[in-house]
Write a protein that holds these residues in place. Sequence first.
Motif, PDB file in Angstrom:
ATOM      1  N   THR A  29       0.722  -1.211   0.111  1.00 45.78           N
ATOM      2  CA  THR A  29      -0.094   0.124   0.025  1.00 45.78           C
ATOM      3  C   THR A  29       0.890   0.999  -0.065  1.00 45.78           C
ATOM      4  OG1 THR A  29      -1.599  -1.169   1.274  1.00 45.78           O
ATOM      5  CG2 THR A  29      -1.804   1.302   1.263  1.00 45.78           C
ATOM      6  N   ASP A  32       2.567   2.034  -3.383  1.00 47.30           N
ATOM      7  CA  ASP A  32       1.427   2.039  -4.385  1.00 47.30           C
ATOM      8  C   ASP A  32       1.420   1.105  -5.466  1.00 47.30           C
ATOM      9  OD1 ASP A  32       0.559   4.658  -3.571  1.00 47.30           O
ATOM     10  OD2 ASP A  32       1.753   5.894  -4.723  1.00 47.30           O
ATOM     11  N   ASP A  34      -0.392  -1.905  -4.671  1.00 52.55           N
ATOM     12  CA  ASP A  34      -1.435  -2.564  -4.340  1.00 52.55           C
ATOM     13  C   ASP A  34      -2.676  -2.475  -5.370  1.00 52.55           C
ATOM     14  OD1 ASP A  34      -2.273  -0.094  -3.461  1.00 52.55           O
ATOM     15  OD2 ASP A  34      -3.204  -0.682  -1.765  1.00 52.55           O
ATOM     16  N   TYR A  35      -2.384  -1.762  -6.294  1.00 58.51           N
ATOM     17  CA  TYR A  35      -3.423  -1.477  -7.377  1.00 58.51           C
ATOM     18  C   TYR A  35      -4.189  -2.874  -7.576  1.00 58.51           C
ATOM     19  CZ  TYR A  35      -6.150   0.293 -11.301  1.00 58.51           C
ATOM     20  OH  TYR A  35      -7.067   0.325 -12.359  1.00 58.51           O
ATOM     21  N   GLN A  38      -6.613  -4.246  -4.929  1.00 56.80           N
ATOM     22  CA  GLN A  38      -7.628  -3.581  -4.816  1.00 56.80           C
ATOM     23  C   GLN A  38      -8.634  -3.535  -5.798  1.00 56.80           C
ATOM     24  OE1 GLN A  38      -7.959  -2.787  -1.533  1.00 56.80           O
ATOM     25  NE2 GLN A  38      -6.067  -3.348  -0.788  1.00 56.80           N
ATOM     26  N   THR A  39      -8.238  -3.794  -7.089  1.00 54.02           N
ATOM     27  CA  THR A  39      -9.166  -3.472  -8.101  1.00 54.02           C
ATOM     28  C   THR A  39      -9.395  -4.925  -8.816  1.00 54.02           C
ATOM     29  OG1 THR A  39      -8.083  -1.221  -8.165  1.00 54.02           O
ATOM     30  CG2 THR A  39      -9.445  -2.098 -10.005  1.00 54.02           C
ATOM     31  N   GLU A  62      -6.048   0.794 -18.328  1.00 60.22           N
ATOM     32  CA  GLU A  62      -6.143   0.146 -16.978  1.00 60.22           C
ATOM     33  C   GLU A  62      -5.680  -1.235 -17.063  1.00 60.22           C
ATOM     34  OE1 GLU A  62     -10.248   0.335 -16.155  1.00 60.22           O
ATOM     35  OE2 GLU A  62     -10.637   2.285 -16.131  1.00 60.22           O
ATOM     36  N   LYS A  65      -1.696  -0.831 -16.299  1.00 58.29           N
ATOM     37  CA  LYS A  65      -1.639  -0.543 -14.901  1.00 58.29           C
ATOM     38  C   LYS A  65      -1.897  -1.769 -14.056  1.00 58.29           C
ATOM     39  CE  LYS A  65      -3.070   2.841 -11.476  1.00 58.29           C
ATOM     40  NZ  LYS A  65      -3.981   3.931 -11.141  1.00 58.29           N
ATOM     41  N   TRP A  66      -2.880  -2.519 -14.250  1.00 55.64           N
ATOM     42  CA  TRP A  66      -3.191  -3.621 -13.530  1.00 55.64           C
ATOM     43  C   TRP A  66      -2.263  -4.642 -13.431  1.00 55.64           C
ATOM     44  CZ3 TRP A  66      -4.030  -8.797 -13.527  1.00 55.64           C
ATOM     45  CH2 TRP A  66      -4.924  -9.422 -12.463  1.00 55.64           C
ATOM     46  N   SER A  69       1.000  -3.732 -11.947  1.00 57.69           N
ATOM     47  CA  SER A  69       0.819  -3.870 -10.387  1.00 57.69           C
ATOM     48  C   SER A  69       0.910  -5.325  -9.957  1.00 57.69           C
ATOM     49  CB  SER A  69      -0.385  -3.194  -9.858  1.00 57.69           C
ATOM     50  OG  SER A  69      -0.704  -3.355  -8.627  1.00 57.69           O
ATOM     51  N   ASN A  70       0.044  -6.184 -10.800  1.00 61.47           N
ATOM     52  CA  ASN A  70      -0.012  -7.546 -10.236  1.00 61.47           C
ATOM     53  C   ASN A  70       1.147  -8.305 -10.537  1.00 61.47           C
ATOM     54  OD1 ASN A  70      -1.766  -9.894  -9.661  1.00 61.47           O
ATOM     55  ND2 ASN A  70      -1.350 -10.600 -11.845  1.00 61.47           N
ATOM     56  N   CYS A  73       3.347  -7.247  -7.446  1.00 61.46           N
ATOM     57  CA  CYS A  73       2.754  -7.796  -6.190  1.00 61.46           C
ATOM     58  C   CYS A  73       3.253  -9.435  -6.090  1.00 61.46           C
ATOM     59  CB  CYS A  73       1.502  -7.838  -6.117  1.00 61.46           C
ATOM     60  SG  CYS A  73       0.969  -5.997  -5.841  1.00 61.46           S
TER      61      CYS A  73
END
Length: 85
Positions: A29, A32, A34-35, A38-39, A62, A65-66, A69-70, A73
């Motif tokens: 988190t 930044d 964790d997108y 959380q999505t 989108e 970006k996802w 982030s994935n 993570c």
Amino acid sequence: MLLTQTGKIDPLKGNNCPSWRKNIDMMLTLSDLDYALQTDRPTEPPVGVAHYEQKMMQYSMEKRKWKISNNKCLKIIRHLIDDSI
């Protein structure tokens, strides 16, 4: 900074799951990253919908970006799981 933070978190060993998860969640988190957590993964708009090209462009941004982030993570989480698990 992120590498410093991951070094402070004990690897997941099975008996430390609640504290491990809390620490991972906080680190991602604050970084930044964790997108994706959380999505929901974006869904492509159906062909023929009003303003299709605009919605497709938004979807592409989108989705990128996802995915970034994935990927980050997953790598961090896998790195912080003990090899014995």
